[in-house]
Design a protein around this motif. Sequence first.
Motif: not given
Length: 694
Positions: A562-584
């Motif tokens: 649809a034309g939106e830009y996604v920064s994969l590194g930004k998404v990963e940096a945020v979701l690594k703060n989730c206690p259930l996630v060791d790596n993503i």
Amino acid sequence: MRNKISSPPYCKTLTAENTQPQMLILGTKTHSKADTCSVLLTEHDIMTFSECSRRVKARSVSGHPSGPYRDIGALRVLATCLQPGVNTLDLVFESSVCRFPHFDCLGTRDLLSEEDETSEDGRVFKKVILGEYRWMSYDQVYKEVRAFGSGLVALGQKPLKNIAIFCETRAEWIIAAQACFMYNFPYWFCAPGSHIFILLEVPRLQHIIIVDDKLKSGSEYPQGISVHSMVAVTRLGAHPENASRQRRPPCAADVAVIMYTSGSTGVPKGVMISHSNIIAGITGMAERIPSLGEDDTYIGYLPLAHVLELSAEMVCLAHGCRIGYSSPQTLTNQSTKIKKGSKGDISVLRPTLMAAVPEIMDRIYKNLMLKVEEMSVFQRTLFLLAYNYKMEQLAMGYSTPLCDKLVFQKVRALLGGRLRVLLSGGAPLSAVTQRFMNICFCCPVGQGYGLTETCGAGTISQLWDYSTGRVGAPLVCCEIQLKDWIEGGYRSTDRPCPRGEILVGGPNVTMGYYKNKQKNSEDFFMDEKGQRWFCTGDIGEFHGDGCLKIIDRKKDLVKLQAGEYVSLGKVEAVLKNCPLVDNICAYANSDESYVIGFVVPNQKQLLALAERKRVRGLWEELCNNPVIEEEVLRVITETALTAQLERFEIPWKIRLSVEPWTPENGLVTDAFKLKRKELKSHYQNDIERMYGAK
């Protein structure tokens, strides 16, 4: 000892004909809840910083918002060396030997015993009990370096002929490297365990030197190759006949190192680094560490084949610090190879200086937060009150000695209890983790930014700057400019902060890629003043005080259907703060309209989740259970929304990984960066499933 500081250097340039290694040095291993987190104040709760944090640290020397930006102490000229006339790495070390001959230099723990331990699931693990550190003085190390280098010459090694080093981080690595610097042998860095590639691909290879004094059967090596122990080569070099030979020292422009990039986004590239490049880089780094000297102890455990660890150890050796060696498997009391009840390396060494990558710091943060969850209500309340109180005081520029002693002393002891500088590099460090480490370990946590192509030097945050999410101002050895990236929507005219691709220029910018003219012309250029620049591919923004923040990466940016830009590194940096996630690893296909993700779950948190959901089974069965997968996705989505990610940035589907991602299985680099290409191949069937392919 002969003083080489004022003597004219022997100068010769590297040519294409003499770049293939004729010698190989090998080494083997020496040993061989979310609710709680939400109670903590976030960065948005505190809007004021200390006067020091608000101080202007760098300015644009052109007056234009694109830069170039320089440290305010280097507005007139960039720094190139630690001492006048000391312009090669052998002279840097000789200078330290002259000043600190009897001080401890390199330390290694004794291996007292080793035994097998069987886990509940039947797997067998090696456990070790280690003794105290044994130390070599600067003078002793110098003599070892000189003798080993002389031994290499006796075996036929010539100046400006390459040597390859495949060895884990240990004292012998540095001794071999210093010998190469001293005798002008450029050398390659690669991770251990890859030497078979060299044996097959380098027909001119004549000698293999084993670091451990345990020679295996020669049948595993091709015919015509001589195999030696490092001890034997050192003994050969110490013989009067060989020790008296004249050596031809390097000059500043000679190649010191050919260091390969991590290969996180593709094929690793060999970066040619000169003596002057490394010296400029460590000069800039040292300026950001106050009172660096012989009273400091550094713990070395990250891969020396990567620029962060090499630069850190070079800084320490240039200032008379001592370096005690460790490994990720023996670092702490809870490390995988340490026998229960015995001490890890950091508890014995008690370092004052330490470098870490965000992956390790995130693990420490999550493990400690799990311990906070297990506290009694009274203990947990006290901890959170102390945490939030200290955060407020730090933001106003005050220290909290009583709070540190009563509440955080035991946490601080986990890293030895004496740490005064903790530097993070290699990848972005989350604000949550950085703030937690600052508070609980009672020492400043600085972020740095640099690349192999810039000798690891670019920026380091000042230790008195307690802001988070930024990597600091440019070092005194370099300057940084922002280049508009129109396609990604980043411009130097953006408000309130200028944004763009980060270009690094200065004497620390390296000579280019080994036998790769196309990439050299794409990534390096020379300006009209003769200064070299490197185009990083990273996107940054400069704040009003001259500090840089990394906000994106060209190669991590994916345009959805649809034309939106996604920064994969930004998404990963945020979701690594989730206690259930060791790596993503976030993944997106431009032909699709949503993001998906591969997740290494935290074992303790996932088992607790399964118990709450009354789902039973072995670990592999839990990771493949659709109920568990759906529940993990729900928690990840909540974390993403709390961090204000856009809906199109949040993964719609995930795959839970049974096994962790390690350098050994090839899914992350030695510095724990994601290898996106390898991860994509590994999860290709899951990608097709999650995107609905037949």
